[in-house]
Write a protein that holds these residues in place. Sequence first.
Motif, PDB file in Angstrom:
ATOM      1  N   GLU A  26       0.871  -1.008   0.024  1.00 36.24           N
ATOM      2  CA  GLU A  26      -0.052  -0.084   0.084  1.00 36.24           C
ATOM      3  C   GLU A  26       0.910   1.398   0.205  1.00 36.24           C
ATOM      4  O   GLU A  26       0.814   2.166  -0.771  1.00 36.24           O
ATOM      5  CB  GLU A  26      -0.991   0.041   1.013  1.00 36.24           C
ATOM      6  CG  GLU A  26      -1.914   1.268   1.186  1.00 36.24           C
ATOM      7  CD  GLU A  26      -2.959   1.058   0.157  1.00 36.24           C
ATOM      8  OE1 GLU A  26      -3.369   2.243  -0.268  1.00 36.24           O
ATOM      9  OE2 GLU A  26      -3.193  -0.261  -0.425  1.00 36.24           O
ATOM     10  N   ARG A  30       0.938   4.132  -2.841  1.00 36.58           N
ATOM     11  CA  ARG A  30       0.548   5.668  -2.495  1.00 36.58           C
ATOM     12  C   ARG A  30       2.061   6.617  -2.961  1.00 36.58           C
ATOM     13  O   ARG A  30       1.786   7.547  -3.284  1.00 36.58           O
ATOM     14  CB  ARG A  30       0.385   5.796  -0.804  1.00 36.58           C
ATOM     15  CG  ARG A  30      -0.984   5.050  -0.603  1.00 36.58           C
ATOM     16  CD  ARG A  30      -1.169   5.067   1.011  1.00 36.58           C
ATOM     17  NE  ARG A  30      -2.581   4.420   1.470  1.00 36.58           N
ATOM     18  CZ  ARG A  30      -3.578   5.201   1.497  1.00 36.58           C
ATOM     19  NH1 ARG A  30      -3.364   6.689   1.395  1.00 36.58           N
ATOM     20  NH2 ARG A  30      -4.647   4.687   1.703  1.00 36.58           N
ATOM     21  N   TYR A 101      -3.006  11.345   2.314  1.00 40.22           N
ATOM     22  CA  TYR A 101      -3.997  11.787   3.476  1.00 40.22           C
ATOM     23  C   TYR A 101      -4.992  10.860   3.831  1.00 40.22           C
ATOM     24  O   TYR A 101      -5.350  10.637   5.064  1.00 40.22           O
ATOM     25  CB  TYR A 101      -4.760  13.016   3.245  1.00 40.22           C
ATOM     26  CG  TYR A 101      -3.566  14.239   3.118  1.00 40.22           C
ATOM     27  CD1 TYR A 101      -2.784  14.452   3.963  1.00 40.22           C
ATOM     28  CD2 TYR A 101      -3.639  15.114   1.955  1.00 40.22           C
ATOM     29  CE1 TYR A 101      -1.868  15.492   3.616  1.00 40.22           C
ATOM     30  CE2 TYR A 101      -2.570  15.858   1.310  1.00 40.22           C
ATOM     31  CZ  TYR A 101      -1.597  16.222   2.358  1.00 40.22           C
ATOM     32  OH  TYR A 101      -0.796  17.146   2.100  1.00 40.22           O
ATOM     33  N   VAL A 103      -5.816   7.426   4.916  1.00 42.53           N
ATOM     34  CA  VAL A 103      -5.501   6.243   5.316  1.00 42.53           C
ATOM     35  C   VAL A 103      -6.270   5.398   5.320  1.00 42.53           C
ATOM     36  O   VAL A 103      -5.951   4.009   5.589  1.00 42.53           O
ATOM     37  CB  VAL A 103      -4.661   6.525   6.674  1.00 42.53           C
ATOM     38  CG1 VAL A 103      -3.449   7.404   6.355  1.00 42.53           C
ATOM     39  CG2 VAL A 103      -5.485   6.890   7.567  1.00 42.53           C
ATOM     40  N   ASP A 104      -7.483   5.482   5.283  1.00 42.94           N
ATOM     41  CA  ASP A 104      -8.821   4.335   5.437  1.00 42.94           C
ATOM     42  C   ASP A 104      -9.167   4.010   4.132  1.00 42.94           C
ATOM     43  O   ASP A 104     -10.037   2.958   3.936  1.00 42.94           O
ATOM     44  CB  ASP A 104      -9.948   4.972   6.144  1.00 42.94           C
ATOM     45  CG  ASP A 104      -9.495   5.644   7.757  1.00 42.94           C
ATOM     46  OD1 ASP A 104      -8.583   4.514   8.190  1.00 42.94           O
ATOM     47  OD2 ASP A 104     -10.141   6.119   8.362  1.00 42.94           O
TER      48      ASP A 104
END
Length: 168
Positions: A26, A30, A101, A103-104
Amino acid sequence: MTFCPEDFYELGKKLKNDNNYIRFDEARKRTSASRVYYSLYLKLRDELLRYLLGSSVYPQLSEVAESGLMHSCLLEILKKVDLQSSYKFGSLQELRKKSDYEVDISVGDNEVEDAIAIYEELSRKIPDLLKRVSNDVDRKNSRVREVIQRYYERKHKRRKRKKNGWFN
């Protein structure tokens, strides 16, 4: 030594395909998406400033370019000269925000591939976009000049608020 913004793009591409970071999958996606955005942003910003050097809007634009307002200013300028390019740049900008920004929410491989495709397409279009900006700036009722003036005024309002001890 100066930094070449295209190195961010190359890093983003390498990270996208690098299997050494599977454990950090992840974070790898990102970081890749974010670097691709920043490569295009810096390339657009710097080439726009060089192209408009000596123009009537250069002093205001160069001040805006020193602030975080330049991200949205570039998007607004693109909207005035090429709506499709502005949409693509805006979607890349949103992916960068999501990557940095939110993160979920996961970033998918397809989103990183889309980011790279947008970078490649818009990079090829930069000369045409710059000509369109220049042609607009030379017009009496320039929409690009209005955008730059509005962001210049916003920057100075922010500076004044910050100087007075409050900021939003």
